[in-house]
Design a protein around this motif. Structure first.
Motif, PDB file in Angstrom:
ATOM      1  N   SER A 130      32.530  51.471  37.555  1.00 59.44           N
ATOM      2  CA  SER A 130      33.007  52.063  38.802  1.00 59.44           C
ATOM      3  C   SER A 130      33.990  51.118  39.490  1.00 59.44           C
ATOM      4  O   SER A 130      33.839  49.898  39.440  1.00 59.44           O
ATOM      5  N   TYR A 160      29.241  56.590  51.785  1.00 53.55           N
ATOM      6  CA  TYR A 160      30.127  56.634  50.627  1.00 53.55           C
ATOM      7  C   TYR A 160      29.437  55.897  49.497  1.00 53.55           C
ATOM      8  O   TYR A 160      29.167  54.696  49.585  1.00 53.55           O
ATOM      9  N   GLY A 163      31.492  58.469  45.126  1.00 55.42           N
ATOM     10  CA  GLY A 163      31.853  59.799  44.648  1.00 55.42           C
ATOM     11  C   GLY A 163      33.280  60.179  44.997  1.00 55.42           C
ATOM     12  O   GLY A 163      34.099  59.345  45.401  1.00 55.42           O
ATOM     13  N   ALA A 164      33.571  61.472  44.875  1.00 61.06           N
ATOM     14  CA  ALA A 164      34.923  61.957  45.147  1.00 61.06           C
ATOM     15  C   ALA A 164      35.260  61.906  46.631  1.00 61.06           C
ATOM     16  O   ALA A 164      36.426  61.825  47.012  1.00 61.06           O
ATOM     17  N   HIS A 165      34.244  61.955  47.477  1.00 56.81           N
ATOM     18  CA  HIS A 165      34.464  61.918  48.921  1.00 56.81           C
ATOM     19  C   HIS A 165      33.184  61.436  49.600  1.00 56.81           C
ATOM     20  O   HIS A 165      32.105  61.460  48.996  1.00 56.81           O
ATOM     21  N   ASN A 167      29.909  61.603  52.044  1.00 58.67           N
ATOM     22  CA  ASN A 167      28.971  62.671  52.390  1.00 58.67           C
ATOM     23  C   ASN A 167      28.691  62.599  53.885  1.00 58.67           C
ATOM     24  O   ASN A 167      28.512  61.512  54.438  1.00 58.67           O
ATOM     25  N   TYR A 249      32.251  72.065  51.129  1.00 58.09           N
ATOM     26  CA  TYR A 249      32.561  70.823  51.845  1.00 58.09           C
ATOM     27  C   TYR A 249      33.912  70.909  52.547  1.00 58.09           C
ATOM     28  O   TYR A 249      34.081  70.405  53.658  1.00 58.09           O
TER      29      TYR A 249
END
Length: 272
Positions: A130, A160, A163-165, A167, A249
């Motif tokens: 990552s 955070y 991920g893609a964005h 939460n 979302y």
């Protein structure tokens, strides 16, 4: 200099009016900000003081705020929110014995522990490929309504985890400042008023009227009484759904603004 009786009377009336206004303002509790920060975990917490119900109510309100934050932080433990039962069983700060000072110290300790958990997870993910080196958690609040009788707070949390964005989560706290009781949506209405059909009719009309929102909804929006809500200074009742609750979302937080004037005949409180 001789003053007329009319002038003196007007002056006394003005002073009395000012005194009443100051008294009414002073009846609202004072809310100050406390920031707790540990690495990637930051939490801004309101500190409530001066509720009309006295110091005991201050304690109840502050402990309720702390409890909400701890519930959210506990979700990051390996056992998830199931770990909350440990907190309820073994930490008396939240059942009235330790008081708000102890509960706030507990929040500080838990924030530090959760930060270590998050950073350990981030490091493991980074070693696995990552690009993210730090996971973060940010908690904030907004005072939506503050009067002698009612306090309405909105708490927003964002994490955070690579991920893609980020939460986003939210909670609301609504309190009767006379006795410290936490208020549900049903408590805002008179007993036996059958308020849900009234609210659902208003919400359904708003969905139908807002064509740009209509396509966002994954399913029919139906108020059931468990929703987050807050009160505004404009005497509105706002029912809040976080991202993913009723829409994707991308739609963000969904709010239905219901003027209290539309349900005034069954509403339980005077909003002044």
């Amino acid at each position: 200099m001789k003053m007329s009786r009319k002038f003196i009377t007007a002056g006394v009336a003005g002073v009395m009016a000012l005194g009443i206004a100051v008294s009414a303002w002073a009846a609202e509790p004072q809310i100050t900000d406390q920031k707790i920060r540990s690495g990637g975990v930051t939490v801004n917490i309101p500190v409530v003081k001066g509720a009309v119900g006295g110091a005991e109510v201050d304690d109840k309100v502050n402990m309720a705020i702390d409890f909400n934050i701890v519930k959210k932080l506990y979700a990051y433990l390996p056992g998830g929110s199931n770990g909350l039962s440990l907190q309820e069983n073994y930490y008396p700060e939240f059942d009235g014995y330790g008081g708000a000072k102890a509960s706030r110290e507990f929040v500080t300790d838990i924030a530090g522990f959760i930060n270590r958990q998050l950073q350990n997870q981030a490091q493991a993910a980074h070693k696995a490929g990552s690009h993210v080196k730090q996971y973060t958690f940010d908690g904030r609040y907004q005072v939506r309504f503050n009067s002698e009788e009612l306090l309405s707070l909105e708490q927003t949390y964002m994490d955070y985890l690579g991920g893609a964005h980020p939460n986003t989560y939210l909670d609301t706290i609504n309190v009767n400042l006379k006795n410290g009781k936490l208020l549900s949506l049903g408590d805002m209405f008179k007993a036996g008023s059958n308020y849900l059909p009234r609210l659902n009719a208003i919400v359904a009309k708003q969905v139908a009227d807002e064509q740009q929102l209509k396509g966002f909804f994954d399913k029919k929006v139906e108020v059931n009484g468990t929703e987050n809500f807050y009160i505004t200074d404009n005497a509105d009742l706002v029912i809040v759904y976080p991202p993913y609750a009723v829409a994707p979302y991308a739609a963000g937080t969904i709010e239905f603004i219901i003027p209290v004037s539309q349900v005034a005949d069954i509403f339980n409180f005077k909003l002044e």
